[in-house]
Design an enzyme around this catalytic site. Structure first.
Site, PDB file in Angstrom:
ATOM      1  N   ARG A 225       3.040  -2.795  -7.910  1.00 51.38           N
ATOM      2  CA  ARG A 225       4.374  -3.402  -7.997  1.00 51.38           C
ATOM      3  C   ARG A 225       5.391  -2.380  -7.512  1.00 51.38           C
ATOM      4  NH1 ARG A 225       2.452  -7.613  -7.817  1.00 51.38           N
ATOM      5  NH2 ARG A 225       2.539  -9.346  -9.274  1.00 51.38           N
ATOM      6  N   HIS A 273       3.730  -8.030   0.876  1.00 49.64           N
ATOM      7  CA  HIS A 273       3.056  -8.542  -0.334  1.00 49.64           C
ATOM      8  C   HIS A 273       1.874  -9.453   0.034  1.00 49.64           C
ATOM      9  CE1 HIS A 273       3.685  -9.383  -4.883  1.00 49.64           C
ATOM     10  NE2 HIS A 273       2.406  -9.515  -4.564  1.00 49.64           N
TER      11      HIS A 273
END
Ligand code: NDP
Length: 310
Positions: A225, A273
């Site tokens: 993250r 991502h």
């Protein structure tokens, strides 16, 4: 039973058939729908993804569990309206994809592939890369994804170590844990792979001080993250030559804003991502298995520990 599919509308088409198939295979009767306002008090289970239509769980008074399609649950775990059990996604397809992405990017840096793949000046640079056995890689986070990546890298002979919150025992992989284990884990990491969840404890884990613990010229690979890393500290570490490169798949703000310095930085690789994603066919089976368990009074799989945040 009534199941609400509360993910962004675009996901429904990809999940619809796999979910129906999985319910059929399990011999369970379910009515699936996507409208959160249609009799919420009759919903038994919610299949959840961030940026979907549900953020207030209060009206779902009968709901027995919220089943996340995502492995990372930081957007929902602290939601005060969520009183039902929350399960995160552990999916074999998600894991396979992450292993491939991490292995590919570790090999890129280990073999200095950039030096030869794009070589506009046709430099003849015969520097032979070391063997994987001589390359120290540390995987931070030894959960479903980190463990699989550490083991795949170990199978390629990398000198892998791991770090997690609690003690782990993995064959051929020395594992460190807790605050005391972090410094030695980073100090040996020629390549560090971050596969930690974002929690109050892990936010900004890699700050100025801790990036400074990594060896000179080290590479950081972050498919975990964005907020695990302090952006400013990372840019400073790259600038002073502490780190030689960062490959980042996740960011504090996604999509990464056009003006963000990561985009143009020659020592930063940005991927959007895509390190891995939940695969509908295998994920649908996980969702339905958890519903089957719940209906049978069995323990749910992959239940999130709300106090720990993952
Ligand atoms: P898990 O929950 O299975 O594993 C989390 C790991 O992190 C565990 O080993 C845990 O330690 C460790 N950890 C948690 N908190 C701390 C802490 N404070 N200090 C040290 N270690 C800690 O998660 P997954 O492996 O399934 O997923 C990891 C993350 O990967 C997700 O949370 C998500 O953010 C990210 N992800 C990214 C994707 C992408 O495409 N970029 C796709 C999917 C996931 P312990 O084992 O001791 O509990």
């Amino acid at each position: 039973m009534n199941v609400l599919f509360a993910a962004p509308a675009t996901s429904w088409e990809t999940y619809r058939a796999p979910l129906f198939r999985a319910f059929d295979q399990a011999g369970l009767q379910a009515t699936l729908h996507t409208d959160p306002d249609a009799a919420p008090e009759t919903v038994d289970y919610i299949v959840y993804a961030p940026a979907g239509p549900v953020s207030d769980f209060t009206p779902f008074s009968r709901c027995k569990a919220v089943l996340s399609l995502w492995a990372g649950v930081e957007t929902i775990v602290l939601n005060p309206t969520l009183t039902q059990p929350l399960c995160r996604m552990v999916d074999s397809g998600l894991q396979e994809g992450m292993v491939e992405w991490v292995t590919g990017h570790v090999l890129r840096h280990h073999l200095s592939m950039d030096r030869h793949i794009v070589n506009p000046l046709h430099n003849w640079d015969p520097a032979v890369p070391p063997l994987a056995r001589d390359r120290k890689v540390t995987v931070l986070g030894l959960g479903e994804l980190g463990r699989a990546c550490a083991q795949a890298l170990r199978a390629l002979n990398f000198a892998v170590a791991g770090w997690a919150r609690t003690h782990h025992s993995l064959e051929g992989i020395p594992c460190l844990h807790g605050a005391d284990g972090l410094r030695p884990a980073l100090a040996r990491a020629e390549i560090a792979v971050l596969l930690l969840p974002l929690t109050a404890e892990t936010e900004n884990l890699l700050n100025h001080e801790r990036l400074g613990w990594m060896p000179e010229g080290a590479v950081l690979i972050n498919p975990g993250r964005g907020a695990l890393v302090d952006d400013e500290a990372l840019l400073a570490a790259l600038g002073r030559g502490g780190l030689s490169h960062a490959t980042l798949d996740v960011f504090r703000t996604e999509p990464l804003p056009a003006a963000h310095p990561f985009w143009a930085h020659p020592q930063v690789t940005v991927t959007p991502h895509i390190a891995s994603a939940t695969r509908p066919e295998t994920a649908a089976q996980v969702i339905v298995e958890n519903i089957r368990r719940s209906e049978a009074g069995e323990a749910l799989l992959f239940r999130v520990d709300r106090a720990q945040g993952y």
